[in-house]
Scaffold this active site. Structure first.
Site, mmCIF file in Angstrom:
data_model
loop_
_atom_site.group_PDB
_atom_site.id
_atom_site.type_symbol
_atom_site.label_atom_id
_atom_site.label_comp_id
_atom_site.label_asym_id
_atom_site.label_seq_id
_atom_site.Cartn_x
_atom_site.Cartn_y
_atom_site.Cartn_z
ATOM 1 N N PHE A 1 -4.713 30.851 -22.800
ATOM 2 C CA PHE A 1 -4.036 30.477 -24.050
ATOM 3 C C PHE A 1 -4.409 31.498 -25.110
ATOM 4 C CE2 PHE A 1 -3.181 28.506 -28.085
ATOM 5 C CZ PHE A 1 -1.958 27.903 -27.861
ATOM 6 N N ASP B 1 -11.003 37.197 -26.112
ATOM 7 C CA ASP B 1 -10.402 36.343 -27.134
ATOM 8 C C ASP B 1 -11.422 35.259 -27.454
ATOM 9 O OD1 ASP B 1 -9.062 34.550 -28.702
ATOM 10 O OD2 ASP B 1 -7.203 34.584 -27.544
ATOM 11 N N LYS C 1 -9.903 31.147 -36.458
ATOM 12 C CA LYS C 1 -10.411 29.790 -36.642
ATOM 13 C C LYS C 1 -11.602 29.687 -37.611
ATOM 14 C CE LYS C 1 -8.531 28.030 -32.286
ATOM 15 N NZ LYS C 1 -7.418 27.173 -32.706
HETATM 16 N N1 PXG Z 1 -6.455 32.349 -28.797
HETATM 17 C C1 PXG Z 1 -7.161 31.261 -28.466
HETATM 18 C C2 PXG Z 1 -8.251 31.370 -27.445
HETATM 19 C C3 PXG Z 1 -6.880 30.044 -29.094
HETATM 20 O O1 PXG Z 1 -7.585 28.959 -28.768
HETATM 21 C C4 PXG Z 1 -5.146 31.159 -30.369
HETATM 22 C C5 PXG Z 1 -5.476 32.320 -29.716
HETATM 23 C C6 PXG Z 1 -4.045 31.182 -31.405
HETATM 24 O O2 PXG Z 1 -4.554 30.954 -32.671
HETATM 25 P P1 PXG Z 1 -3.577 30.435 -33.848
HETATM 26 O O3 PXG Z 1 -4.420 30.483 -35.073
HETATM 27 O O4 PXG Z 1 -2.437 31.388 -33.907
HETATM 28 O O5 PXG Z 1 -3.142 29.041 -33.468
HETATM 29 C C7 PXG Z 1 -5.847 29.991 -30.049
HETATM 30 C C8 PXG Z 1 -5.433 28.713 -30.724
HETATM 31 C C9 PXG Z 1 -2.353 24.520 -31.619
HETATM 32 C C10 PXG Z 1 -3.602 24.816 -30.902
HETATM 33 O O6 PXG Z 1 -2.327 23.522 -32.327
HETATM 34 C C11 PXG Z 1 -4.136 26.089 -30.907
HETATM 35 C C12 PXG Z 1 -5.317 26.329 -30.234
HETATM 36 C C13 PXG Z 1 -5.938 25.304 -29.579
HETATM 37 C C14 PXG Z 1 -5.397 24.067 -29.573
HETATM 38 C C15 PXG Z 1 -4.222 23.800 -30.242
HETATM 39 O O7 PXG Z 1 -1.377 25.275 -31.482
HETATM 40 N N2 PXG Z 1 -5.916 27.538 -30.159
#
Ligand code: PXG
Length: 400
Positions: A140, A225, A254
């Site tokens: 992800f 990541d 985050k």
């Molecule tokens: N890489 C990792 C490992 C993540 O966990 C992202 C990239 C993307 O980050 P942004 O800030 O663009 O969402 C994540 C995000 C959701 C959600 O609500 C997002 C994550 C985990 C759970 C839910 O879209 N991680």
């Protein structure tokens, strides 16, 4: 308006791209959130690790407030007085040589992908448009078209093609598969040190060190990541630290924004990030003074409150206690630091209803995929609060 009216409004006017638990949060402080009716909940999700420092951390809020009254936005057409110190401090915190500030995690991922491709063409000598990036199954990395192009989850990618080419998927946790996948066109290996969204999947011991060795020996960039695993979540500043691994690039986000403001960054080697020329990459809001002021204080709080150490100690104890809860429908409890997944057997009927039952008791968790409950509270949590949470989990498991 009460919670029901507010949920109906969101449902009526909002696109249905999320399926939240039926609770409307109105305010929060520290590890606690309160709904519109005043009911208190312990936050056991911490906004997927964006709230490692807790809600409304007084120092971070004060830094934001100070900056709000001074300067919020300039664009990158001009320098701003917060950005230089932020870049220096994020490099010091991560051990990186250079940083490129963005806003969301997805943008940080796009940045490391663009940097790796550029490095492949300009330095490694990969023929134009032939660069490959190796990624892992069940990854992800965000929701952009490029990130979903190499997702292996149908839900994330179906209907969103045509996809960005140039990615090769291998199994997670299999260093041999990386060695086999690398060709002369491989620019980078992009990996989450622990797969969060996929269900807190922890690779075998030695995996990160092994992929570091393989990427180094083949002149391939290692990109971690650490958007979800970074900033103390797994009990070290970064998850790669568990194996003494220094990636060439990291995507961060985050908790860099301290739960107050979206701040992300790509950090790493100056001979890679230094290849960007003016105009080739950027963002209107990336590196803005408010973001930089918030991120600077967020880093200070992480460090001065030793939140990675708290995460290690409290997480180890909580993991052990969870494992001791007897339940025939629990398949596995796994985790590192305060990043823990409880996987239920399919016969349990899905993690969602357990999260709903925990919510009723005032503990807010969220399922990931069908069968995993993720436990990831703010790292400022106290042992007594974890004990209380454990009681709720124990009770819900015994009731359902
Ligand atoms: N890489 C990792 C490992 C993540 O966990 C992202 C990239 C993307 O980050 P942004 O800030 O663009 O969402 C994540 C995000 C959701 C959600 O609500 C997002 C994550 C985990 C759970 C839910 O879209 N991680």
């Amino acid at each position: 308006m009460d919670s029901n009216e507010l949920m109906e409004m969101a449902d009526r006017y909002g696109a249905h791209n999320y399926k939240p638990l039926p609770v409307v949060i109105d305010r929060a402080e520290g590890v606690y959130m309160f709904d519109c009716e005043g009911k208190r909940y312990l936050d056991f999700l911490a906004c997927y690790s964006a709230l490692n420092q807790g809600h409304g951390h007084p120092r971070i809020v004060e830094a934001a407030r100070r900056q709000l009254g001074r300067l919020t936005l300039t664009s990158r057409a001009f320098h701003n007085a917060e950005m230089g110190p932020f870049l220096k401090e994020i490099c010091e915190y991560t051990g990186a040589e250079m940083a490129l500030p963005m806003n969301t995690g997805a943008e940080a991922v796009e940045t490391v992908i663009k940097a790796a491709r550029k490095w492949a063409y300009r330095i490694k000598g990969v023929p134009r448009d032939q660069a490959e990036i190796v990624v892992c199954a069940d990854n992800f990395h965000g929701r952009t078209v490029t990130a979903v192009s190499f997702s292996t989850e149908t839900l994330y990618r179906e209907d969103f093609g045509p996809y960005t080419p140039g990615f090769k998927v291998i199994p997670f946790g299999d260093a041999g598969a990386l060695e086999d996948a690398i060709t002369s066109c491989t620019a980078a290996f992009l990996v989450e040190p622990i797969q969060g969204e996929a269900g807190v999947n922890i690779p075998p011991d030695g995996y990160l060190a092994a992929v570091r060795e393989i990427t180094r020996s083949h002149d391939v960039l290692l990109i971690a990541d650490e958007i979800q695993t970074g900033f103390g979540r797994t009990g070290r500043r970064f998850c790669c630290d568990h194996e003494g691994v220094k990636p060439d690039l990291m995507s961060l986000g985050k908790a860099l924004g301290g739960g107050v403001y979206p701040v992300s960054a790509a950090v790493g080697r100056a001979d890679v990030l230094g290849l960007f020329r003016p105009g080739e990459h950027g963002s209107t809001f990336g590196g803005n003074p408010l973001a930089c002021a918030v991120a600077r204080e967020s880093l200070k709080v992480l460090e001065e409150e030793r939140l990675h150490e708290r995460s290690a100690t409290l997480g180890a104890a909580f993991l052990e206690a969870l494992r001791a809860v007897p339940h025939p429908l629990v398949k596995e409890v796994r985790g590192r630091g305060l990043f823990i997944g409880m996987e239920l057997l399919p016969e349990a009927g899905g993690a969602r209803r357990y999260c709903e039952a925990l919510m009723e008791r005032g503990l807010l968790c969220k399922e990931t995929h069908d069968n995993v409950i993720r436990f990831a509270p703010p790292l400022i949590i106290e042992p007594e609060q974890l004990d209380w949470a454990l009681d709720q989990v124990r009770d819900v498991l015994s009731e359902i």
